[in-house]
Scaffold this motif. Structure first.
Motif, PDB file in Angstrom:
ATOM      1  N   UNK A 101       3.958   3.166  -8.974  1.00 23.77           N
ATOM      2  CA  UNK A 101       3.888   1.717  -8.722  1.00 23.77           C
ATOM      3  C   UNK A 101       5.040   1.253  -7.848  1.00 23.77           C
ATOM      4  N   UNK A 102       6.231   1.821  -8.049  1.00 23.92           N
ATOM      5  CA  UNK A 102       7.381   1.472  -7.195  1.00 23.92           C
ATOM      6  C   UNK A 102       7.101   1.845  -5.751  1.00 23.92           C
ATOM      7  N   UNK A 103       6.574   3.053  -5.546  1.00 21.66           N
ATOM      8  CA  UNK A 103       6.305   3.512  -4.188  1.00 21.66           C
ATOM      9  C   UNK A 103       5.200   2.737  -3.499  1.00 21.66           C
ATOM     10  N   UNK A 104       4.261   2.183  -4.277  1.00 19.55           N
ATOM     11  CA  UNK A 104       3.152   1.422  -3.708  1.00 19.55           C
ATOM     12  C   UNK A 104       3.441  -0.071  -3.603  1.00 19.55           C
ATOM     13  N   UNK A 105       4.613  -0.495  -4.064  1.00 18.52           N
ATOM     14  CA  UNK A 105       4.935  -1.928  -4.092  1.00 18.52           C
ATOM     15  C   UNK A 105       4.932  -2.519  -2.679  1.00 18.52           C
ATOM     16  N   UNK A 106       4.344  -3.703  -2.568  1.00 19.79           N
ATOM     17  CA  UNK A 106       4.269  -4.402  -1.287  1.00 19.79           C
ATOM     18  C   UNK A 106       5.185  -5.625  -1.243  1.00 19.79           C
ATOM     19  N   UNK A 107       5.791  -5.951  -2.367  1.00 14.72           N
ATOM     20  CA  UNK A 107       6.663  -7.122  -2.428  1.00 14.72           C
ATOM     21  C   UNK A 107       7.755  -6.880  -3.452  1.00 14.72           C
ATOM     22  N   UNK A 176      10.926   8.487  -2.256  1.00 13.17           N
ATOM     23  CA  UNK A 176      11.933   8.553  -3.324  1.00 13.17           C
ATOM     24  C   UNK A 176      11.246   8.488  -4.684  1.00 13.17           C
ATOM     25  N   UNK A 177      10.192   7.712  -4.772  1.00 15.55           N
ATOM     26  CA  UNK A 177       9.471   7.537  -6.036  1.00 15.55           C
ATOM     27  C   UNK A 177       8.288   8.494  -6.166  1.00 15.55           C
TER      28      UNK A 177
END
Length: 479
Positions: A101-107, A176-177
């Motif tokens: 989820x961190x790596x896919x975060x858009x905001x 990184x994630x």
């Protein structure tokens, strides 16, 4: 391949089976510890991706630390209720999915929410993993097991920043994630295959203890985090310190009187545990300041590049790992008391040697100082981290691991804050506010040296045969 039934706490199969569990837990610890520091050098790239100022990313770092602080006290109760095997595997799963989820975060809000979930997973993973190692390891092999799971806490703060910068510049910050995915999947597989752990008693959940300890630890951790930034918001940090101290004070008062406390505080009656928590925490604070002060000194005061600074920090890491094979021998030869006192003096001398460095010091001398410092701090970490569990009974293990993890988390935060405050005081003394020079870092490391020496006072009170059943040391001192 070992079966769960072969991993009984009293089993003598540690050399083959229990050691693999220690390596598994160490790998999970490394993944969690690395994630706390690896994003620091990738902050500019992440901020650009989210369309925010780099300083706004501190929210994501703080959210992770606060989630750790709030949920660590719950880990012992959850492990007893559901079983350490299930909780450890679930914690790794939560951490891994949150990494995705961190790596896919858009905001930024999405990233902060994912970091909170990571913190929840890490809060359960660390103390429960330590609990698993303690229950699957005979006392005679405890030193080796603790040495194995200690190195991630030493390595991650050193390797995290340069590794994060390299990944962000070579690929992108998202990796990184994403790199946690194969690591997490492998850890879950082996955890379910190797680890045994039936659920324990079904004691009621202590809501007052949870709320008070969560508020107290979160307030203190956030206040300490504020102290690591410049300029320091002293009013807010002070208010949080007061709130956190009062909440933790109430939590301790409540847990001593509750019929079913969230954490069993009877372990404070065990002398070796009490000494390891008190003196050990001061030592961890001193050590925790090094990853903050050293890179700043090399880059700001000495004018070194990030590459050169990272190389010297890797020398520190090399010393950490290099002493591991000799740890059991040293503790067996000198005992816990002798090792902690003698090596503790060497740790303090190592900080004094850092204070004596200058831009004109030959590189090979700097490397020797870094390696020697890494050797000594690794030995001290292993000594305190093993002694703390030497005399703990099976019924106290869950509470002991939870309390120890809480103290470790606080010590890590205080260590960074102590380093920042020591440097600020030095700047005020020399008049170099905002532009620290060699003299400022010498004063700061001098204060850290004093703290490292103060940390030895508790070790003086230990009996000569403290932890002898674990270290194998035979004291010649009169009983």
């Amino acid at each position: 391949m070992p079966t769960p039934s072969s991993l009984h706490p009293a089993a003598e199969s540690f050399p083959s089976h229990g050691r693999w569990i220690a390596f598994l837990v160490a790998a999970a610890f490394f993944m969690e510890n690395l994630d706390a520091t690896v994003i620091t050098t990738a902050v500019p790239a992440m901020a650009q991706s989210f369309g925010v100022a780099p300083v706004a990313l501190s929210t994501g770092i703080s959210a992770y630390l606060l989630a750790l602080a709030v949920f660590i006290p719950v880990s012992g109760w959850v492990a007893d209720r559901l079983g350490p095997r299930q909780v450890f595997a679930t914690a790794i799963l939560i951490f891994t999915l949150a990494s995705v989820a961190c790596g896919l975060s858009q905001s930024l809000p999405m990233f902060v929410a994912a970091r909170i979930a990571q913190g929840v997973g890490g809060a359960l993973m660390v103390p429960v993993g330590r609990l698993i190692v303690l229950r699957s390891t005979p006392k005679s092999e405890l030193v080796k097991a603790i040495a194995t799971i200690t190195w991630p806490g030493l390595a991650a703060p050193v390797l995290g920043p340069p590794l994060g910068g390299w990944i962000a510049s070579t690929w992108s910050w998202h990796w990184i994630f994403f790199l946690n995915v194969p690591l997490g999947a492998a850890a879950i597989f082996f955890a379910l295959r190797w680890i045994d752990g039936a659920p324990g008693g079904r004691r009621p959940f202590d809501w007052p203890g949870f709320v008070a300890s969560g508020v107290g630890l979160a307030a203190l951790m956030y206040g300490l985090d504020l102290m690591s930034h410049s300029p320091i918001d002293w009013a807010m940090a002070g208010a949080l310190a007061v709130i956190g101290s009062c909440a933790l004070g109430y939590a301790l008062w409540h847990m001593r009187r509750a019929a079913h406390p969230l954490v069993n505080l009877s372990v404070f009656g065990v002398r070796t545990f009490r000494t390891s928590v008190a003196g050990g925490s001061l030592f961890r604070i001193a050590i925790g300041s090094a990853p903050f002060l050293l890179p700043l000194m090399f880059q700001l005061a000495f004018g070194f590049s990030m590459v050169a600074s990272g190389f010297l920090m890797l020398a520190l890491f090399a010393g950490n790992l290099g002493i591991k094979p000799a740890t059991s021998f040293v503790l067996r030869r000198f005992g816990f008391r002798g090792t902690l006192l003698g090596n503790g003096v060497l740790v303090a001398l190592g900080f004094a040697a850092c204070a004596a460095l200058s831009p004109d010091t030959p590189l090979w001398v700097m490397i020797v100082v870094m390696v020697a410092s890494g050797v000594c701090r690794s030995m001290q970490f292993t000594g305190f981290n093993t002694l703390v569990f030497c005399d703990i009974t099976p019924t106290q293990t869950s509470g002991a691991t939870t309390l120890f993890s809480m103290c470790q988390q606080l010590s890590a935060g205080i260590g960074i804050a102590f380093g920042a405050i020591a440097l600020r005081l030095a700047e005020q003394f020399t008049g170099h506010a905002g532009t620290p020079g060699v003299a400022d870092f010498r004063i700061a490391f001098g204060l850290v040296t004093v703290l490292a020496l103060v940390a030895l006072f508790d070790a003086f009170a230990l009996p000569h045969d403290a932890g002898a059943r674990v270290s194998g040391h035979r004291s010649s001192a009169p009983a």
